[in-house]
Design a protein around this motif. Sequence first.
Motif, PDB file in Angstrom:
ATOM      1  N   ASP A 178       0.809  -1.211   0.000  1.00 24.14           N
ATOM      2  CA  ASP A 178       0.000   0.000   0.000  1.00 24.14           C
ATOM      3  C   ASP A 178       0.847   1.268   0.000  1.00 24.14           C
ATOM      4  OD1 ASP A 178      -2.280  -1.486  -0.008  1.00 24.14           O
ATOM      5  OD2 ASP A 178      -2.610  -1.376   2.143  1.00 24.14           O
TER       6      ASP A 178
ATOM      7  N   ARG B  76      -4.526   1.330  -7.215  1.00 22.32           N
ATOM      8  CA  ARG B  76      -5.156   1.000  -5.931  1.00 22.32           C
ATOM      9  C   ARG B  76      -6.609   1.462  -5.901  1.00 22.32           C
ATOM     10  NH1 ARG B  76      -4.552   0.224  -0.410  1.00 22.32           N
ATOM     11  NH2 ARG B  76      -5.638   1.685   0.958  1.00 22.32           N
TER      12      ARG B  76
ATOM     13  N   ARG C 119     -10.552  -0.449  -5.747  1.00 21.05           N
ATOM     14  CA  ARG C 119     -11.430  -0.170  -4.597  1.00 21.05           C
ATOM     15  C   ARG C 119     -12.562   0.750  -5.034  1.00 21.05           C
ATOM     16  NH1 ARG C 119      -8.193   2.610  -0.242  1.00 21.05           N
ATOM     17  NH2 ARG C 119      -9.917   2.001   1.083  1.00 21.05           N
TER      18      ARG C 119
ATOM     19  N   ARG D  15     -14.612   3.441  -2.816  1.00 21.42           N
ATOM     20  CA  ARG D  15     -13.933   3.712  -1.552  1.00 21.42           C
ATOM     21  C   ARG D  15     -12.959   4.872  -1.640  1.00 21.42           C
ATOM     22  NH1 ARG D  15     -15.827   2.973   2.826  1.00 21.42           N
ATOM     23  NH2 ARG D  15     -13.799   2.704   3.846  1.00 21.42           N
TER      24      ARG D  15
ATOM     25  N   GLY E  72      -8.346   7.282   1.123  1.00 23.94           N
ATOM     26  CA  GLY E  72      -9.733   7.445   0.709  1.00 23.94           C
ATOM     27  C   GLY E  72     -10.437   8.560   1.447  1.00 23.94           C
TER      28      GLY E  72
END
Length: 282
Positions: free
Chosen positions: A20, A33, A37, A40, A245
């Motif tokens: 991450d 990433r 997601r 999100r 996020g």
Amino acid sequence: MGVGLTSGTGRPGRHLPRRDDPIGSLTGGLCERLRLRPGRGGTIRGRSGRTDALAFAATVEQAAAGLSRRGMCLGDVVGVLAPVSPDRFLASYTVMAVGGRALTVSPESDLRTQYRALAETDARLLLVSADLAGRALELAERSRIRQIITFGTALGATPFTDLLLPSPDGNGYSPARGLFDNGLLGYETVGDDILTTLHTHHDLLARFAELREGLALTADDVVAVGERGDEATRLALVALALWTGACVVAGDGCPPPEGRRVTVACDPAPVRISLPHPDGVR
């Protein structure tokens, strides 16, 4: 979470990122990433509107490819002249995504100081907000700046949107690869001299890690950054919020989303001022 992940052609999870942390630049790997997601990702907001984090990250990658096509090389210095705003962060992250060094030219500095900072670092390109395009043209007359790229339209400048055009031959630079010769250049006046400071990618990533541990951001946070504070810390904090996020509000006087309040502020150092409401909207 990694227990159920496997690798190999046709197996679930084979496109998941291995970590991450940013790779090569503060936004390296962010776009991938966020694509993995859906729903999100957060937002980044300025006085002129909001942009979804995924769209912001994708724009950084597209613009980085555009700068590469225009001949920008690893280690090149590019000036960024804009108030604290989404445009300023977009410009700085784009420069670093090509392996360049972003020189944040303070709008509050006088013309002579701005010119000397550009000359001292041998900057040839300047990314500028539309309202400061006139000042950018003055600086180009006094320095080695050969191209001005502006957010918006201005006579004598290239629109930032030109960087987002597809490659004519279908080939392009990939900012997803690791680059470690990039960073942020700051400057200050010391008597009659200009003192520049390079914050390397490793320094910025260390700040990113310290802030992640100290602030424990979540996707429900609202992070506010204004004119007060250190630019290197601002860049690391905004990147961390995008990776988490969270919602970013950039610029003095930029309000948080309706029904929400700022939970982390950079004033001048990043500090948590409240806990987020779990039912807040992004």
